[in-house]
Design a protein around this motif. Structure first.
Motif, mmCIF file in Angstrom:
data_model
loop_
_atom_site.group_PDB
_atom_site.id
_atom_site.type_symbol
_atom_site.label_atom_id
_atom_site.label_comp_id
_atom_site.label_asym_id
_atom_site.label_seq_id
_atom_site.Cartn_x
_atom_site.Cartn_y
_atom_site.Cartn_z
ATOM 1 N N TYR A 8 71.498 43.352 42.870
ATOM 2 C CA TYR A 8 70.739 44.369 43.585
ATOM 3 C C TYR A 8 69.706 43.715 44.499
ATOM 4 O O TYR A 8 69.021 42.762 44.081
ATOM 5 C CB TYR A 8 69.981 45.263 42.614
ATOM 6 N N VAL A 48 66.127 44.636 46.221
ATOM 7 C CA VAL A 48 65.074 45.550 45.800
ATOM 8 C C VAL A 48 63.802 45.290 46.604
ATOM 9 O O VAL A 48 63.448 44.136 46.856
ATOM 10 C CB VAL A 48 64.761 45.362 44.297
ATOM 11 N N TRP A 50 65.658 50.413 45.358
ATOM 12 C CA TRP A 50 66.770 49.533 45.025
ATOM 13 C C TRP A 50 67.954 49.828 45.929
ATOM 14 O O TRP A 50 68.175 50.975 46.321
ATOM 15 C CB TRP A 50 67.220 49.761 43.575
#
Lengths: 106, 123
Positions: free
Chosen positions: B96, B98, B113
């Motif tokens: 991810y 973020v 995110w």
């Protein structure tokens, strides 16, 4: 490394019931703790930061409490959309996450 | 509203370098409002913070990954990137990108995110 231990691993409840999730830190993190919700196939979403502040758009049924090493996330009345996995995270040191608590439908 | 989208190969061979890019919408990459992180999630290790690039350009990495990680920023293309060298099967995860706010009240908390991208390390 600050280790976060969440309990229980799984919580089986019915809609409308109260959920109480725990997060314990291996050393004090002051109030530098957050809670996230994750649903299947989605990224985590910030719910609570600085231990007790709700993020934008988070319903009032979600509340956080605690400081130091012991923290609690409470969902006062479970909505069907609340069944998910919840993670705590600290930023007192380099960021670490708990292993998660799954809130499932009983 | 800032939106993050990860891109990169879904399959990387062992010992090679994993390279991912995060596209940041709305001009936020150089606004100074956000620091940018990479976080991964695997069945074995759960959620693991990889590292962050601050608005100053300074980077900070997870000590357990520091020797293999580089995070950099390309403001001209509204992107930041991750390079993880010498990968093994243990690096298989959803990655991810973020953002974390550089100001109060949500200072340094992970929001928003990206949707995540699965990277598998296999020959």
């Amino acid at each position: 490394e600050i280790v976060l231990t969440q309990s229980p691993a799984t919580l089986s409840l019915s809609p409308g019931e109260r959920a109480t999730l725990s997060c314990r830190a291996s050393q004090s993190v002051s109030s530098y703790l957050a809670w996230y919700q994750q649903k299947p196939g989605q990224a985590p979403r910030l719910l609570i930061y600085d231990a007790s502040n709700r993020a934008t758009g988070i319903p009032a049924r979600f509340s956080g409490s605690g400081s130091g090493t012991d923290f609690t996330l409470t969902i006062t009345s479970l909505d069907p959309e609340d069944f998910a996995v919840y993670f705590c995270q600290q930023r007192a040191d380099w960021p670490t996450f708990g292993q998660g608590t799954k809130v499932e439908i009983k | 509203q800032v939106r993050l989208v990860e891109s990169g190969p879904g399959l990387v061979k062992p010992s090679q370098t994993l390279s991912l890019t995060c596209s940041v919408s709305g001009g936020y990459i150089s606004s100074g409002d956000f620091h940018w992180s990479w976080i991964r999630q695997s069945a074995g290790k759960g959620l693991e913070w990889i590292g962050r690039i601050y608005t100053s350009g300074t980077t900070n990495y997870n000590p357990s990954l520091k020797s293999r990680v580089t995070i950099s920023e390309d403001t001209s293309n509204s992107q930041f990137s991750l390079k993880l060298s010498s990968v093994t099967a243990a690096d298989t995860a959803v990655y991810y990108c973020v953002g974390s706010s550089s100001t109060r009240p949500k200072l340094n908390w992970f929001d928003p995110w990206g949707q995540g991208t699965l990277v598998t390390v296999s020959s």
